[in-house]
Write a protein that holds these residues in place. Structure first.
Motif, mmCIF file in Angstrom:
data_model
loop_
_atom_site.group_PDB
_atom_site.id
_atom_site.type_symbol
_atom_site.label_atom_id
_atom_site.label_comp_id
_atom_site.label_asym_id
_atom_site.label_seq_id
_atom_site.Cartn_x
_atom_site.Cartn_y
_atom_site.Cartn_z
ATOM 1 N N THR A 137 2.327 16.500 15.678
ATOM 2 C CA THR A 137 3.013 16.240 14.411
ATOM 3 C C THR A 137 3.355 14.762 14.216
ATOM 4 O O THR A 137 3.890 14.379 13.183
ATOM 5 N N HIS A 138 3.046 13.961 15.235
ATOM 6 C CA HIS A 138 3.386 12.537 15.160
ATOM 7 C C HIS A 138 2.335 11.760 14.373
ATOM 8 O O HIS A 138 1.147 12.071 14.427
ATOM 9 N N GLU A 139 2.830 10.749 13.661
ATOM 10 C CA GLU A 139 1.914 9.877 12.924
ATOM 11 C C GLU A 139 2.311 8.425 13.207
ATOM 12 O O GLU A 139 3.493 8.076 13.083
ATOM 13 N N SER A 140 1.352 7.611 13.599
ATOM 14 C CA SER A 140 1.680 6.205 13.887
ATOM 15 C C SER A 140 2.096 5.491 12.613
ATOM 16 O O SER A 140 1.444 5.632 11.576
ATOM 17 N N PHE A 141 3.168 4.726 12.727
ATOM 18 C CA PHE A 141 3.640 3.999 11.547
ATOM 19 C C PHE A 141 2.960 2.631 11.502
ATOM 20 O O PHE A 141 3.236 1.757 12.317
ATOM 21 N N LEU A 142 2.067 2.474 10.546
ATOM 22 C CA LEU A 142 1.328 1.219 10.441
ATOM 23 C C LEU A 142 1.753 0.430 9.207
ATOM 24 O O LEU A 142 1.096 -0.533 8.812
ATOM 25 N N GLY A 143 2.856 0.822 8.590
ATOM 26 C CA GLY A 143 3.350 0.117 7.420
ATOM 27 C C GLY A 143 2.481 0.395 6.214
ATOM 28 O O GLY A 143 1.597 1.253 6.231
ATOM 29 N N ASP A 144 2.779 -0.338 5.155
ATOM 30 C CA ASP A 144 1.901 -0.239 3.976
ATOM 31 C C ASP A 144 0.714 -1.144 4.216
ATOM 32 O O ASP A 144 0.873 -2.306 4.549
ATOM 33 N N ARG A 145 -0.453 -0.625 4.020
ATOM 34 C CA ARG A 145 -1.638 -1.441 4.307
ATOM 35 C C ARG A 145 -1.743 -2.621 3.346
ATOM 36 O O ARG A 145 -2.262 -3.658 3.683
ATOM 37 N N LYS A 146 -1.261 -2.443 2.146
ATOM 38 C CA LYS A 146 -1.352 -3.566 1.217
ATOM 39 C C LYS A 146 -0.173 -4.525 1.458
ATOM 40 O O LYS A 146 0.925 -4.126 1.808
ATOM 41 N N GLU A 147 -0.444 -5.798 1.303
ATOM 42 C CA GLU A 147 0.576 -6.803 1.527
ATOM 43 C C GLU A 147 1.536 -6.887 0.347
ATOM 44 O O GLU A 147 1.144 -6.766 -0.802
ATOM 45 N N ARG A 148 2.813 -7.031 0.660
ATOM 46 C CA ARG A 148 3.793 -7.239 -0.374
ATOM 47 C C ARG A 148 4.628 -8.460 -0.011
ATOM 48 O O ARG A 148 4.704 -8.855 1.147
ATOM 49 N N GLU A 197 3.056 15.728 20.020
ATOM 50 C CA GLU A 197 2.124 14.668 19.611
ATOM 51 C C GLU A 197 1.339 15.054 18.359
ATOM 52 O O GLU A 197 0.955 14.193 17.565
ATOM 53 N N LEU A 238 6.118 -4.297 9.848
ATOM 54 C CA LEU A 238 5.627 -3.006 9.363
ATOM 55 C C LEU A 238 6.664 -2.294 8.486
ATOM 56 O O LEU A 238 6.308 -1.656 7.497
ATOM 57 N N ARG A 266 8.396 12.007 11.139
ATOM 58 C CA ARG A 266 7.119 12.152 11.856
ATOM 59 C C ARG A 266 6.623 10.812 12.417
ATOM 60 O O ARG A 266 5.720 10.778 13.245
ATOM 61 N N HIS A 267 7.221 9.707 11.944
ATOM 62 C CA HIS A 267 6.849 8.394 12.479
ATOM 63 C C HIS A 267 7.628 8.045 13.748
ATOM 64 O O HIS A 267 7.270 7.085 14.435
#
Lengths: 54, 514
Positions: free
Chosen positions: A34-45, A32, B106, B431-432
């Motif tokens: 080394t894990h990072e939650s994937f929240l996408g790019d915060r800015k909208e594209r 856990e 996402l 890592r994701h």
């Protein structure tokens, strides 16, 4: 044809087992820290104008 | 990662799950009460080998002959397991009820997510309609000789409506009862398959055919060349292996979701493959006269009645109808959760209604009933098309299942494809990945899954099932109009949830005390 069919069934079973074994190994080895939650790019594209996803 | 069942551990796990959900900006509104088996059971029940493989048995036999069961089933299963494994990886990484649509949002952006959600919803309409129509079709066929009425499209439609309403009511009443019924359904499916196999093997009226007949290729009862007929016949297996995204849609109701939901997705497909293979082998080896079976109104009913006799055959067939009913129950649950998640992000008209959770039952009541109504409308549309043009050669089931297969698999494929792109751009990295992952094999499996989805998306809508393709194109045109005229500028997407404050999340959760 029968032999070919049996081989196909065995191949499907082998793939199922292999995926299960790999996934199970990785679940047990998961760290856990080394894990990072994937929240996408915060800015909208806009995907439809973005060559990276079209 | 195994979860102990002691209450203290359960509470700790529930708290961890809730906090993890908060990272994505969502409050824990749904009741998190499902264990690993329940999560597996909902997908296993929707895949339901006793629904897809049985209701389209005639389709598979007509186009691909007996070889369809020996070759078609494992071939489709092999690739569907890869699709399921790719989806399981994403469910473990992004464990929210929106699932496919949230992953696409996402990994790509919110507009990819919006299209994925709608395409998935179209597929969900098709799958609920297809399953409940199967229940009605079989029940009507069994009831009509007993009650002395003539089975028509109208009588099937009436039974279909009653089945849908029963699923709406039970889903309305609550996740606890539905979860219990799903658990029972999984065992029930296995039990019925066992009874069927033992009956056919030990008590069948005729001898089982040699195993070679299961792998006989080149025999089709259609007017197509065999290679094309075989591809068309794959609809039988391909439709069976749909709906396992349910484990992801119920992920916010599952304890320890990052491990249990991915296992639910993958293992439901794998176990369905094995159980379905055994069932189809024995049913097919029981056929004494393939031509007579194909010519029958319902080839599966014909085969079982011939093999087991009228009385016992009818009992077994009623058991199968009940399994189909369980399948429909689970599919309404999955459909409503997907709609709830999408409405929560304001992706559809009157989102405020469909995102509302009933405080007493803790279920998305409006979303449940919309799922029921839309499914009925789809079958009703086909009913009217046939009234206007009674000479149509396709079956209602082929139409509904074609719509659901393509809708669902395209929506499965979009986030898998976006994940590959995000990986190549370095946005999505190892890592994701969540705990359930395939490591270095993930990319290969995802590419094979996408290839399969591309093939079947074409194969499932070629003649004689072109009406499903036309229906999908018309729905896509409606989506384009909706997007370009309104949602292009007004859909905030799931990323908007990331702006929600912890205080607001706490306030929303405080409204739902057990």
């Amino acid at each position: 044809m029968t032999m070919l069919g049996v081989l196909l069934i065995l191949a499907a079973c082998a793939v199922a087992l292999a995926i299960g074994i790999i996934a199970n190994r990785n679940v047990r080895a998961f760290n856990e820290e080394t894990h990072e939650s994937f929240l996408g790019d915060r800015k909208e594209r806009d995907a439809f104008e973005d060559p990276s996803v079209s | 990662m195994r979860l102990k069942t002691r209450p203290s551990h359960r509470e700790k796990q529930l708290s961890e799950d809730k906090n993890f959900l908060h990272r994505f900006g969502y409050a824990q509104e749904l009741l998190r009460d499902m264990g690993g088996f329940s999560n597996f059971a909902i997908s296993f029940s929707i895949i339901s080998i006793l629904t897809g493989a049985v209701s389209l048995y005639g389709h598979g036999l007509t186009y691909g002959g007996t070889g369809m069961m020996g070759f078609g089933w494992p071939l489709v299963a092999l690739f569907c397991m890869m699709v399921a494994a790719s989806m399981a990886e994403l469910a473990s990484a992004i464990p929210t009820a929106g699932a496919l649509y949230h992953w696409a949002s996402l990994l790509g952006n919110k507009r990819w997510g919006w299209y994925t959600a709608w395409i998935n919803l179209i597929g969900q309409i098709g799958i609920v309609a297809g399953i409940d129509y199967s229940v009605a079709f079989f029940a009507d066929g069994l009831l009509s000789p007993v009650l002395g009425y003539r089975m028509t499209e109208t009588t099937t439609l009436i039974i279909f409506a009653l089945v849908l309403v029963s699923h709406g009511v039970l889903n309305h009443v609550g996740i606890r009862i539905v979860a219990r019924l799903n658990d029972f359904s999984a065992w029930y499916h296995l039990g019925v398959v066992l009874i069927l196999v033992v009956s056919l093997a030990g008590f069948g009226k005729g001898e089982l055919q040699p195993v070679d007949s299961l792998f006989r290729l080149g025999e089709t009862f259609s007017d197509k060349p065999y290679w094309l007929a075989f591809l068309i016949g794959l609809l039988q297996a391909q439709w069976t292996f749909t709906g396992y995204d349910a484990s992801a849609h119920t992920i916010e109701e599952t304890i320890h979701p990052r491990v249990r939901a991915p296992w639910g997705i993958f293992s439901s497909v794998a176990f369905s493959f094995v159980a379905g293979m055994i069932m189809l082998a024995f049913v097919t080896l029981s056929i004494q006269d393939v031509h007579a079976a194909v010519s029958a109104d319902n080839p599966f009913i014909f085969v079982i009645s011939q093999a087991l006799g009228s009385t016992f055959g009818q009992v077994v067939l009623w058991m199968i109808v009940l399994a189909m009913w369980f399948c429909g129950l689970s599919s309404v649950t999955s459909f409503s959760r997907m709609m709830y998640a999408f409405a929560r992000d304001r992706g559809m008209p009157r989102s405020d209604w469909f995102a509302r959770i009933n405080k007493h039952y803790r279920t998305p009541v409006a979303a449940i009933w919309l799922a029921v109504i839309l499914s009925f409308i789809l079958a009703l549309t086909d009913y009217f098309i046939k009234l206007v043009n009674p000479d149509t050669t396709y079956t209602t089931l082929a139409f509904l299942t074609g719509v659901s297969v393509v809708g669902l698999y395209v929506s499965y494929g979009i986030p898998i494809w976006l994940r590959l792109i995000a990986e190549s751009k370095g946005r999505f990295t190892p890592r994701h990945l969540g705990p359930w992952n395939l490591g270095k094999w993930g990319r290969t499996v995802a590419i094979l899954a996408l290839l399969w989805i591309a093939i079947i998306s074409v194969v499932m809508v070629i003649p004689p099932n072109q009406n499903a393709g036309i229906a999908l194109i018309m729905m896509m045109i409606v989506l384009l109009i909706m997007d370009l005229t309104y949602y292009r500028h007004h859909f905030p997407g799931p990323e908007a949830a990331l702006q929600v404050s912890p205080e607001e999340l706490a306030r929303r959760e405080a409204e739902f005390h057990d």
